[in-house]
Write a protein that holds these residues in place. Structure first.
Motif, short mmCIF file in Angstrom:
data_model
loop_
_atom_site.label_atom_id
_atom_site.label_comp_id
_atom_site.label_asym_id
_atom_site.label_seq_id
_atom_site.Cartn_x
_atom_site.Cartn_y
_atom_site.Cartn_z
N GLY A 198 66.12 -64.64 -10.33
CA GLY A 198 65.82 -64.97 -8.94
C GLY A 198 64.55 -65.80 -8.82
N ASP A 199 63.54 -65.44 -9.60
CA ASP A 199 62.29 -66.21 -9.58
C ASP A 199 62.52 -67.64 -10.10
OD1 ASP A 199 60.92 -64.09 -8.56
OD2 ASP A 199 60.18 -63.38 -10.51
N ALA A 200 63.36 -67.77 -11.13
CA ALA A 200 63.65 -69.11 -11.67
C ALA A 200 64.36 -69.97 -10.63
CB ALA A 200 64.50 -68.99 -12.94
N HIS A 201 65.30 -69.37 -9.91
CA HIS A 201 66.01 -70.12 -8.86
C HIS A 201 65.06 -70.49 -7.73
CE1 HIS A 201 68.79 -70.45 -5.31
NE2 HIS A 201 69.36 -71.27 -6.17
N ARG A 202 64.16 -69.59 -7.36
CA ARG A 202 63.20 -69.88 -6.30
C ARG A 202 62.28 -71.02 -6.71
NH1 ARG A 202 58.19 -68.49 -6.05
NH2 ARG A 202 58.45 -66.93 -7.71
N ARG A 203 61.81 -71.00 -7.97
CA ARG A 203 60.90 -72.06 -8.42
C ARG A 203 61.57 -73.42 -8.44
NH1 ARG A 203 59.30 -67.96 -12.08
NH2 ARG A 203 60.70 -68.83 -13.68
N THR A 204 62.79 -73.49 -8.93
CA THR A 204 63.48 -74.78 -8.97
C THR A 204 63.77 -75.29 -7.56
OG1 THR A 204 65.60 -73.62 -9.20
CG2 THR A 204 64.54 -74.36 -11.21
N THR A 205 64.12 -74.39 -6.66
CA THR A 205 64.38 -74.80 -5.27
C THR A 205 63.11 -75.29 -4.60
OG1 THR A 205 66.18 -73.18 -5.12
CG2 THR A 205 65.31 -74.04 -3.06
N MET A 206 62.00 -74.59 -4.78
CA MET A 206 60.74 -74.99 -4.16
C MET A 206 60.25 -76.32 -4.72
SD MET A 206 60.12 -72.92 -1.80
CE MET A 206 58.52 -73.61 -1.40
N ARG A 207 60.45 -76.54 -6.02
CA ARG A 207 60.04 -77.84 -6.59
C ARG A 207 60.83 -78.98 -5.95
NH1 ARG A 207 59.42 -75.11 -11.74
NH2 ARG A 207 61.59 -75.62 -12.25
N ALA A 208 62.13 -78.76 -5.76
CA ALA A 208 62.96 -79.80 -5.14
C ALA A 208 62.53 -80.04 -3.70
CB ALA A 208 64.43 -79.38 -5.19
N LEU A 209 62.20 -78.97 -2.95
CA LEU A 209 61.76 -79.13 -1.57
C LEU A 209 60.42 -79.86 -1.48
CD1 LEU A 209 62.71 -75.65 -0.07
CD2 LEU A 209 63.80 -77.85 0.40
N LYS A 210 59.49 -79.54 -2.38
CA LYS A 210 58.20 -80.21 -2.37
C LYS A 210 58.36 -81.71 -2.58
CE LYS A 210 55.48 -76.26 -4.04
NZ LYS A 210 54.74 -75.70 -5.21
N VAL A 211 59.18 -82.07 -3.56
CA VAL A 211 59.38 -83.49 -3.84
C VAL A 211 60.08 -84.17 -2.65
CG1 VAL A 211 60.57 -85.13 -5.33
CG2 VAL A 211 59.41 -83.17 -6.33
N ALA A 212 61.01 -83.46 -2.01
CA ALA A 212 61.71 -84.03 -0.86
C ALA A 212 60.74 -84.33 0.27
CB ALA A 212 62.81 -83.08 -0.40
N PHE A 213 59.86 -83.37 0.58
CA PHE A 213 58.89 -83.58 1.67
C PHE A 213 57.91 -84.70 1.32
CE2 PHE A 213 59.67 -78.91 2.74
CZ PHE A 213 60.57 -79.24 3.74
N LEU A 214 57.39 -84.70 0.12
CA LEU A 214 56.43 -85.72 -0.28
C LEU A 214 57.06 -87.10 -0.30
CD1 LEU A 214 54.51 -83.84 -3.13
CD2 LEU A 214 53.67 -84.41 -0.84
N SER A 215 58.29 -87.21 -0.79
CA SER A 215 58.94 -88.52 -0.85
C SER A 215 59.22 -89.05 0.55
CB SER A 215 60.24 -88.42 -1.65
OG SER A 215 61.15 -87.53 -1.03
#
Length: 564
Positions: free
Chosen positions: A239-256
């Motif tokens: 669950g933590d691994a899925h949360r980390r990968t999802t949050m990384r994708a969201l961060k990049v989406a917002f920054l881009s």
């Protein structure tokens, strides 16, 4: 031969052509999107030209500062705005409806294709297919409702609007043409940064889903052994691994998105500064400057939208890509046109070999299963005993050898006609949510005497006595509500109630005690005495003694031993 596992294929470009191949609704949606985007583009151009004409006239001509002087232009402007609003609303409304239809069509296509997989191939990919169909492919809605319309607008709006700006002001058009490629360049750089993250997110979600399903399925056993808390750490880590990968994708989406918005704003500001300076020095007309200034943001907007929507749609595109790879592998159901009367027909396995990832299982299996006798297939786990039954059914393709029914190869049979003559008990019997009676009569409603005899032969009468509602007892998906032994006896009842000429039994006495096992084997013997061809997989000594012929199945040429 087992098909390769789902592997990542090269990218198909911004729009995967397989989407139009496998979904009729997607083709209609694309045409509607192109048409509505064209209408929106024309409204943008008409509105900008009208506003430029009105403002320039009002500012430069004091006599024209009345509403009556611009009645026609205002009517055209109002019409263009109304049509644009209606077209945009229709596109959004149609997009959501079409997206739901496209997702539903792809889910049905994938499920239909999965039913044609060979059992061994389906077992290897069951979890990933389940995640793709039930959850991941739903992310395709963001692609269809956001990314695809933005992409179409980029193809239509950007060149047409830039052409109008070129006609009005060459300098502004040159500035836009020079700065416009900066947006896709930054999009590519961001894409390289996030490459593979959607696939990683889907992989972690698949792994987490698989672990949770396995845990739920085995929870009664773990609880009985007081080890229900053992997998908690592993589930938490996934669950933590899925949360980390999802949050990384969201961060990049917002920054881009922020980067693209800032870049587009600076480009428009550069155009505005150029227009302002040239207006001050009288190097261009006011009307041309206003039109160029109004249209400049419209040139950049579709590209900004593509970059913004890309990350929202990436997970769905990855899931759709996996779904398309399943559909690309889809083959026609193997079914010939010949029919066979299975009654009194011998079943011959002639050098049967089925390739697997670990070699061949079975390999070179040769046996003659005569009508009215019990043939027992035995051997080590993974030797190919269940696969041999699948080959007899025609759902597994031999890589060598042949299976004949009454002298007719299974590959040439009409499978529907052949299956109608077979009663098959798999290792994991299929049960549907409903009553016990509905599950027993899944393939037809027998008379009361036959149903009573079958339930007595399977030892199922004892199960019915333990459930006050009897035949009306409800069971859940996969037999929830019944123990493993009760589920096995229910499946045996469904098999025995059939009047099929061939009986294929895969571990029929699994989960049964010695008394019920004896009752079941007596029923199997009775079926063989009636002329039924019985092929049974088993390991127990009692099962081997019940057979008339024992066939040892292994990775090497098996030996056939007459029962003593």
């Amino acid at each position: 031969m087992t098909a390769p596992a789902l592997a990542r294929t090269p990218a198909k470009g911004p729009v995967d052509p397989r989407l139009w191949k496998y979904s009729r609704s997607a083709r209609g949606y694309l045409l509607a999107t192109v048409g509505l985007s064209t209408v929106v583009t024309l409204c943008i151009i008409v509105g900008a030209l009208t506003i430029g004409r009105i403002l320039a006239g009002v500012i430069t001509d004091p006599a024209a500062r009345t509403v009556s002087a611009w009645t026609a232009e205002l009517a055209v402007l109002a019409g263009a705005m109304v049509v644009r609003v209606l077209a945009t609303g229709a596109q959004s409304r149609y997009a959501h409806r079409s997206a739901s239809r496209v997702v539903a069509e792809l889910e049905i296509e994938v499920l239909t294709a999965a039913t044609r997989f060979e059992p061994r191939e389906l077992d290897a990919e069951r979890e990933e297919l389940a995640v793709v169909v039930t959850r991941a492919i739903g992310g395709l809605r963001a692609y269809l409702t956001g990314y695809l319309p933005a992409l179409v607008l980029t193809v239509i709006v950007t060149p047409l609007v830039l052409l109008v700006i070129l006609i009005q002001d060459v300098t502004s058009a040159v500035i836009i043409a020079v700065t416009l490629p900066l947006i896709p360049i930054f999009m590519i750089l961001i894409g390289l940064l996030t490459k593979g993250r959607a696939a990683a997110t889907l992989t972690t979600m698949t792994r987490l889903s698989t672990q949770l399903l396995d845990l739920l399925a085995g929870l009664p056993t773990l609880r009985a052994l007081r080890r229900e808390h053992g997998p908690a750490a592993r589930i938490r880590a996934l669950g933590d691994a899925h949360r980390r990968t999802t949050m990384r994708a969201l961060k990049v989406a917002f920054l881009s998105s922020m980067v693209l918005e800032l870049l587009a704003t600076l480009c428009v500001a550069l155009v505005a500064v150029g227009i302002g300076l040239r207006l001050v020095f009288g190097e261009m007309t006011l009307e041309a400057g206003i039109i160029a200034l109004i249209l400049a943001p419209e040139v950049y907007f579709p590209l900004r939208a593509v970059g913004t929507q890309f990350h929202a749609a990436e997970d769905g595109v990855e899931a759709a890509d996996r779904a398309f790879r399943v559909l690309d592998r889809r083959t026609a159901q193997r079914s010939g046109g010949r029919t066979v009367d299975a009654e009194s027909a011998d079943i011959e396995l002639d050098g049967l070999t089925v390739a697997s990832r670990d070699g061949a299982a079975p390999a070179g299996l040769t046996a003659l299963c005569r009508a009215g006798t019990i043939t027992v297939l035995t051997g080590a786990n993974g030797a190919g005993k269940s696969t041999a039954l699948h080959a007899i059914l025609g759902v597994a393709t031999p890589s060598g050898g042949v299976v004949r029914i009454g002298g007719v190869p299974v590959a040439g049979l009409d499978l529907e006609q052949w299956w109608a003559q077979v009663a098959w008990l798999p290792q994991r019997p299929v049960l549907i949510p409903g009553t016990i009676y509905e599950n027993v009569t899944l393939h037809g409603v027998p008379d009361a005497d036959a149903l009573h005899a079958a339930s007595r032969a399977a030892g199922f009468e004892e199960v019915l006595r333990d459930h006050p509602e009897g035949w009306d007892t409800r069971v859940g998906q996969g037999g929830v509500g019944l123990s493993l032994g009760e589920l096995q006896r229910l499946a045996l009842t469904r098999t025995f109630v059939s009047d099929a000429a061939v009986m294929l039994l895969d571990e029929p006495t699994a989960h049964l005690d010695s008394a019920n096992e004896k009752t079941v084997l007596q029923a199997v013997r009775g079926a063989a005495d009636r002329g039924v061809t019985v092929i049974m997989v088993g390991h127990r000594r009692s099962v081997l003694h019940a057979g008339d012929r024992i066939v040892e199945v292994s990775g090497s040429a098996p030996a056939e031993l007459d029962h003593v």
